[in-house]
Design a protein around this motif. Structure first.
Motif, short mmCIF file in Angstrom:
data_model
loop_
_atom_site.label_atom_id
_atom_site.label_comp_id
_atom_site.label_asym_id
_atom_site.label_seq_id
_atom_site.Cartn_x
_atom_site.Cartn_y
_atom_site.Cartn_z
N VAL A 27 83.29 99.84 -5.00
CA VAL A 27 83.29 100.87 -6.03
C VAL A 27 82.13 100.67 -7.00
N HIS A 28 81.97 99.42 -7.46
CA HIS A 28 80.98 99.15 -8.49
C HIS A 28 79.56 99.18 -7.99
N CYS A 29 79.38 99.03 -6.69
CA CYS A 29 78.03 99.05 -6.17
C CYS A 29 77.58 100.47 -5.86
N SER A 30 78.45 101.40 -6.04
CA SER A 30 78.09 102.79 -5.81
C SER A 30 76.93 103.17 -6.70
N THR A 31 76.08 104.03 -6.18
CA THR A 31 74.92 104.44 -6.96
C THR A 31 75.35 105.32 -8.13
N SER A 36 83.16 104.34 -11.03
CA SER A 36 83.81 103.08 -11.36
C SER A 36 85.10 103.31 -12.13
N GLN A 37 85.97 102.33 -12.04
CA GLN A 37 87.25 102.43 -12.73
C GLN A 37 87.08 102.53 -14.25
N VAL A 72 80.61 102.46 -26.98
CA VAL A 72 80.89 101.65 -25.78
C VAL A 72 79.77 100.63 -25.60
N ASN A 73 80.13 99.41 -25.24
CA ASN A 73 79.13 98.42 -24.88
C ASN A 73 79.60 97.72 -23.60
N CYS A 74 78.64 97.30 -22.79
CA CYS A 74 78.98 96.73 -21.48
C CYS A 74 78.43 95.33 -21.34
N SER A 75 78.91 94.64 -20.34
CA SER A 75 78.32 93.36 -19.96
C SER A 75 76.90 93.64 -19.48
N SER A 76 76.02 92.66 -19.59
CA SER A 76 74.62 92.91 -19.28
C SER A 76 74.31 92.68 -17.80
N THR A 77 75.31 92.30 -17.00
CA THR A 77 75.07 92.09 -15.57
C THR A 77 75.82 93.12 -14.75
N ARG A 78 75.24 93.46 -13.61
CA ARG A 78 75.92 94.38 -12.73
C ARG A 78 77.06 93.68 -12.01
N PRO A 79 78.13 94.33 -11.65
CA PRO A 79 78.41 95.71 -12.02
C PRO A 79 78.76 95.79 -13.51
N TYR A 80 78.21 96.79 -14.17
CA TYR A 80 78.43 96.91 -15.61
C TYR A 80 79.89 97.18 -15.92
N ASN A 91 87.77 109.42 -37.71
CA ASN A 91 88.78 110.48 -37.89
C ASN A 91 89.32 111.03 -36.58
N LEU A 92 89.34 110.21 -35.57
CA LEU A 92 89.87 110.66 -34.28
C LEU A 92 91.38 110.80 -34.37
N ALA A 93 91.92 111.84 -33.74
CA ALA A 93 93.37 112.01 -33.69
C ALA A 93 93.81 112.12 -32.25
N GLY A 94 95.08 111.87 -32.02
CA GLY A 94 95.64 111.92 -30.68
C GLY A 94 96.32 110.61 -30.37
N GLN A 95 96.56 110.36 -29.09
CA GLN A 95 97.21 109.11 -28.69
C GLN A 95 96.18 108.20 -28.03
N ILE A 96 96.39 106.91 -28.15
CA ILE A 96 95.52 105.96 -27.47
C ILE A 96 96.05 105.80 -26.04
N SER A 97 95.30 106.32 -25.08
CA SER A 97 95.75 106.26 -23.69
C SER A 97 95.88 104.82 -23.22
N SER A 98 96.92 104.58 -22.45
CA SER A 98 97.09 103.23 -21.90
C SER A 98 96.00 102.90 -20.89
N SER A 99 95.15 103.88 -20.57
CA SER A 99 94.04 103.58 -19.65
C SER A 99 93.08 102.54 -20.25
N VAL A 100 93.05 102.41 -21.59
CA VAL A 100 92.20 101.34 -22.15
C VAL A 100 92.70 99.98 -21.66
N GLY A 101 93.97 99.93 -21.29
CA GLY A 101 94.54 98.69 -20.74
C GLY A 101 93.98 98.35 -19.37
N ASN A 102 93.20 99.26 -18.78
CA ASN A 102 92.56 98.99 -17.49
C ASN A 102 91.12 98.51 -17.66
N LEU A 103 90.64 98.46 -18.90
CA LEU A 103 89.27 97.98 -19.15
C LEU A 103 89.34 96.45 -19.22
N THR A 104 89.47 95.82 -18.07
CA THR A 104 89.87 94.41 -18.04
C THR A 104 88.78 93.43 -18.50
#
Ligand SMILES: *[C@@H]1O[C@H](CO)[C@@H](O)[C@H](O)[C@H]1NC(C)=O
Ligand SMILES: *[C@@H]1O[C@H](CO)[C@@H](O)[C@H](O)[C@H]1NC(C)=O
Ligand SMILES: *[C@@H]1O[C@H](CO)[C@@H](O)[C@H](O)[C@H]1NC(C)=O
Ligand SMILES: *[C@@H]1O[C@H](CO)[C@@H](O)[C@H](O)[C@H]1NC(C)=O
Ligand SMILES: *[C@@H]1O[C@H](CO)[C@@H](O)[C@H](O)[C@H]1NC(C)=O
Ligand SMILES: *[C@@H]1O[C@H](CO)[C@@H](O)[C@H](O)[C@H]1NC(C)=O
Ligand SMILES: *[C@@H]1O[C@H](CO)[C@@H](O)[C@H](O)[C@H]1NC(C)=O
Ligand SMILES: *[C@@H]1O[C@H](CO)[C@@H](O)[C@H](O)[C@H]1NC(C)=O
Ligand SMILES: *[C@@H]1O[C@H](CO)[C@@H](O)[C@H](O)[C@H]1NC(C)=O
Ligand SMILES: *[C@@H]1O[C@H](CO)[C@@H](O)[C@H](O)[C@H]1NC(C)=O
Ligand SMILES: *[C@@H]1O[C@H](CO)[C@@H](O)[C@H](O)[C@H]1NC(C)=O
Ligand SMILES: *[C@@H]1O[C@H](CO)[C@@H](O)[C@H](O)[C@H]1NC(C)=O
Length: 329
Positions: A27-31, A36-37, A72-80, A91-104
């Motif tokens: 997945v991460h090597c995809s162009t 990516s997840q 957003v900031n990423c690691s400096s090595t691939r896969p990012y 001032n963002l409103a809404g719910q914090i999606s549990s998908s942030v829990g997948n940013l491992t």
């Protein structure tokens, strides 16, 4: 060098790279970064946002690599991989999606000072997380045990929300914690004695909640603690007179509770680095200990609305840094 060798070398490299990609994570090597997840987790997070008045997420679209999206900031090595998500004060409103829990790979999650509602997102897979700032939102519900899986957490700030329920005793599994900030919620129950196990803890602010019961003795044994703020709760009992060495404590806030009894006579000697002592609006009685004059860094001694008697100890004359001495009744 013969002509045929170079293309074959090139082919070899390509084949190797493809094999490597396959082995590591196809997945991460995809162009296309958008496969990516992390890309999908961020988009999922964006979907949970119902209002973005400052356009904080306006460059969050697939034509831009997600590592360059605002906040957003990423690691400096691939896969990012996403290491930081910081959208504080937008001032963002809404719910914090549990998908942030997948940013491992996340190290820093700072969504503080927005208008997020709903429960805390499930972050139990974020073992690299060291800074979690979700303070000053409208988050509700309880603090669950999943938190203990974020074993690298150094600073936990959930202050100024609408959290209810107890402070989970399992918080003591977070062996790297240096700061716990839970002030300004609706937390009830007792202060977990397990805080004693957090030998790296420097700051604990549980003020402005609905905590009750007495302050566990263990709180006075957290080895390197510098600030304890338990003000504005419903704590009862007193301060033990077998108070031992808390030589790093600088700020002690216990005001606006139902604490009583006398102050330990050696308080100034066992808290040699104390700068601020806030005990107002409680039920303390007896004399003000002479030993306080030995805590030579004292700047604020704020003791109003108690039942103290006697005189101000002459040793206070030695407190050259003292700016505020409040004994109002
Ligand atoms: C990903 O990017 C490619 C090329 O930029 C595009 O064709 C594709 O539709 C994108 N997929 C998603 C899910 O955005
Ligand atoms: C992004 O992370 C790198 C290290 O991975 C750091 O040097 C850089 O300052 C960070 N940028 C921001 C905006 O935080
Ligand atoms: C988030 O970004 C703000 C500036 O936009 C910065 O002041 C703050 O320290 C950052 N939060 C963390 C946890 O690094
Ligand atoms: C919260 O964010 C607003 C902007 O949205 C800013 O003006 C304010 O200073 C921030 N407050 C804190 C405590 O950071
Ligand atoms: C997290 O990722 C898993 C797959 O790795 C997926 O099944 C799940 O739906 C994701 N969770 C969220 C909340 O996006
Ligand atoms: C913590 O992580 C382990 C291993 O991934 C998992 O089995 C467990 O359910 C998690 N605990 C919580 C409370 O989420
Ligand atoms: C805390 O420390 C005590 C004794 O040192 C130990 O028995 C207990 O298991 C520890 N608890 C946690 C949650 O680390
Ligand atoms: C703390 O408050 C709860 C109700 O919120 C009550 O049941 C409990 O008895 C109180 N404990 C103490 C020690 O006052
Ligand atoms: C504090 O505790 C006392 C009893 O210990 C109780 O009467 C009172 O209602 C409590 N106050 C709050 C704000 O919980
Ligand atoms: C108190 O603790 C400090 C550091 O932990 C140590 O240097 C000091 O000797 C101790 N004092 C007493 C009286 O135990
Ligand atoms: C103040 O400190 C000195 C020197 O450590 C000690 O001898 C004295 O007993 C202390 N005074 C009080 C009132 O504790
Ligand atoms: C003030 O400090 C000096 C030197 O530490 C000490 O000798 C003296 O007794 C102290 N005065 C009072 C009133 O405690």
């Amino acid at each position: 060098m013969s002509l045929w060798k170079q293309p074959s070398k090139l082919a070899m490299v390509v084949v190797l790279l493809l094999l490597l990609c396959h082995a590591v994570d196809k997945v991460h090597c995809s162009t296309h970064h958008n496969n990516s997840q992390d890309f999908h987790s961020l988009l999922e997070f964006k979907k949970g946002i119902t209002s973005d008045p400052h356009g904080a997420l306006s460059n969050w679209n697939p034509s831009i690599h997600f590592c360059h999206w605002h906040g957003v900031n990423c690691s400096s090595t691939r896969p990012y991989r996403v290491t930081e998500l910081n959208l504080t004060g937008q001032n963002l409103a809404g719910q914090i999606s549990s998908s942030v829990g997948n940013l491992t790979f996340l190290h820093t999650l700072d969504l503080s000072n927005n208008s997020f509602i709903g429960p805390l997102p499930l972050l139990n897979k974020l073992r690299n997380l060291d800074l979690l700032f979700l303070g000053s939102n409208h988050l509700e519900d309880v603090i669950l045990d999943w938190l203990t899986n974020c074993s690298n957490l150094v600073y936990l700030d959930l202050s100024k929300n609408h959290l209810t329920g107890h402070i989970p005793p399992n918080i003591a599994f977070l062996k790297k914690l240096e700061g716990i900030n839970l002030y300004g919620n609706y937390l009830s129950g007792v202060i977990p004695p397990t805080l004693r196990n957090l030998s790296t803890l420097l700051l604990v602010d549980l003020s402005n909640n609905q905590l009750n019961g007495s302050i566990p003795n263990e709180v006075w044994q957290i080895p390197n603690i510098q600030m304890v703020n338990l003000a504005i709760n419903n704590l009862s009992g007193g301060i033990p007179d077998t108070f031992t060495n808390l030589s790093s404590l600088m700020i002690l806030g216990l005001d606006h509770n139902m604490l009583g009894g006398t102050l330990p006579s050696n308080i100034g000697d066992v808290l040699p680095h104390l700068q601020g002592l806030y005990l107002g609006s409680n039920l303390f009685f007896g004399t003000i200990p002479t030993s306080l004059g030995n805590a030579s860094n004292l700047e604020v001694v704020d003791l109003p609305n108690n039942l103290f008697s006697g005189t101000i100890p002459s040793s206070f004359g030695n407190l050259s840094k003292l700016q505020i001495l409040n004994l109002e009744v």
